[in-house]
Design a protein around this motif. Structure first.
Motif, short mmCIF file in Angstrom:
data_model
loop_
_atom_site.label_atom_id
_atom_site.label_comp_id
_atom_site.label_asym_id
_atom_site.label_seq_id
_atom_site.Cartn_x
_atom_site.Cartn_y
_atom_site.Cartn_z
N ILE A 54 0.84 -1.35 -0.19
CA ILE A 54 0.22 0.00 0.02
C ILE A 54 0.67 1.08 0.12
O ILE A 54 1.70 1.38 1.02
N VAL A 55 0.75 1.99 -0.94
CA VAL A 55 1.54 3.16 -1.27
C VAL A 55 0.89 4.41 -0.72
O VAL A 55 1.74 5.17 0.04
N ASP A 56 -0.52 4.49 -0.66
CA ASP A 56 -1.13 5.55 -0.21
C ASP A 56 -2.62 5.34 -0.21
O ASP A 56 -3.02 4.29 -0.78
N LYS A 57 -3.44 5.85 0.98
CA LYS A 57 -4.79 5.62 0.91
C LYS A 57 -5.34 6.78 1.20
O LYS A 57 -4.84 7.79 1.89
N ARG A 58 -6.65 6.77 1.08
CA ARG A 58 -7.76 7.83 1.16
C ARG A 58 -9.16 7.38 1.74
O ARG A 58 -9.41 6.27 1.01
N ILE A 59 -9.49 7.82 2.72
CA ILE A 59 -10.92 7.28 3.06
C ILE A 59 -11.93 8.59 3.17
O ILE A 59 -11.57 9.67 3.98
N LEU A 60 -12.92 8.37 2.29
CA LEU A 60 -14.07 9.53 2.37
C LEU A 60 -15.11 9.03 2.90
O LEU A 60 -15.57 7.75 2.78
N THR A 61 -16.00 9.89 3.52
CA THR A 61 -16.93 9.45 4.05
C THR A 61 -18.39 10.34 3.73
O THR A 61 -18.15 11.55 3.57
N ARG A 76 -26.75 7.23 8.46
CA ARG A 76 -26.02 6.13 7.96
C ARG A 76 -24.67 6.66 7.33
O ARG A 76 -24.89 7.38 6.45
N THR A 77 -23.41 6.22 7.64
CA THR A 77 -22.17 6.75 7.07
C THR A 77 -21.74 5.60 6.52
O THR A 77 -21.78 4.51 6.61
N THR A 78 -21.30 5.86 5.10
CA THR A 78 -20.80 5.18 4.19
C THR A 78 -19.29 5.60 4.09
O THR A 78 -18.72 6.67 3.84
N TYR A 79 -18.33 4.71 3.88
CA TYR A 79 -16.85 4.92 4.01
C TYR A 79 -16.23 4.38 2.72
O TYR A 79 -16.43 3.08 2.37
N PHE A 80 -15.58 5.34 2.00
CA PHE A 80 -15.34 4.80 0.50
C PHE A 80 -13.60 5.00 0.70
O PHE A 80 -12.97 6.11 0.92
N THR A 81 -13.22 3.90 0.54
CA THR A 81 -11.59 3.68 0.59
C THR A 81 -10.97 3.63 -0.64
O THR A 81 -11.42 2.74 -1.53
#
Length: 220
Positions: A54-61, A76-81
């Motif tokens: 894994i070089v980089d990661k981003r998590i949007l909610t 309701r929260t959705t996590y977009f990785t």
């Protein structure tokens, strides 16, 4: 000893096709375990290791408010990785020989803790499918192979077939005592011997052999 590229080609040769084996709500698909199961034995045979990094990661909610069936307000929260990855192939026979390929993956989760795992599973499956150019199809493997064969350009007549046709046609002309080779080819619907397909050439050879055999029998 084969180099890493030659080994990867051997893996690709061994896995020509995967049939969609899992059913979703609206469509069939190839599962991750199916892909790994098909490839792992050949990777072991070729002594190849695949290491994901894994070089980089981003998590949007994204949080959405709605009401449940009882009329209560709920969030309701959705996590977009999103993951930026590198897949590193290692030749175990010569560990200094590696091949690094960048890749991207994403995973959607509601609880939040499974986003990375889903993204990695997604990445591994599709990386392997694309790395080895593995086609997937709902039809059976035989039907798929027929589809592949039908898309190939037709094989044209070989020089050996041309020589045999010319020789048989000449023998037919001599046994008959009239005509010429061109006339015999016209009788076989061959306007240009260089432009007929391999299968048609075999049919011409078969027919010429019958004609020659018949004349030889009559003249005996």
């Amino acid at each position: 000893m084969m180099n890493i590229y030659q080994k990867l080609i051997e893996v690709r040769k061994a896995i020509p096709y995967l049939q969609k084996g899992k059913k979703g709500d609206q469509y069939s698909y190839v599962g991750s375990s199916q892909v790994l199961g098909a490839i792992r034995d050949e990777l072991d045979k070729q002594e190849l290791l695949l290491i994901p990094k894994i070089v980089d990661k981003r998590i949007l909610t994204e949080t959405v408010e709605n009401k449940d069936k009882y009329g209560n307000q709920k969030k309701r929260t959705t996590y977009f990785t999103e993951l930026d990855l590198e897949f590193v192939w290692v030749n175990a026979e010569n560990p200094e020989e590696t091949l690094t390929i960048p890749f991207y993956a994403q995973g959607v989760d509601i609880a939040g803790e499974k986003g990375v795992g889903k993204a990695l599973t997604y990445a591994e499956k599709y990386f392997l499918l694309k790395q080895f150019n593995i086609p997937t199809d709902e039809s059976d493997p035989d039907a798929f192979q027929e589809k592949v064969e039908s898309s190939k350009p037709p094989e044209m007549i070989t020089q050996e077939q041309k020589d045999e046709i010319q020789s048989l046609a000449q023998s037919y002309v001599e046994l008959r005592g009239q005509g010429d080779v061109k006339t015999v080819l016209t009788a076989l619907n061959v306007m240009d011997i260089n432009k007929i397909q391999k299968g048609e050439a075999d049919k011409c050879i078969f027919q010429l052999k019958r004609w020659v055999a018949k004349l030889q029998k009559e003249s005996a």
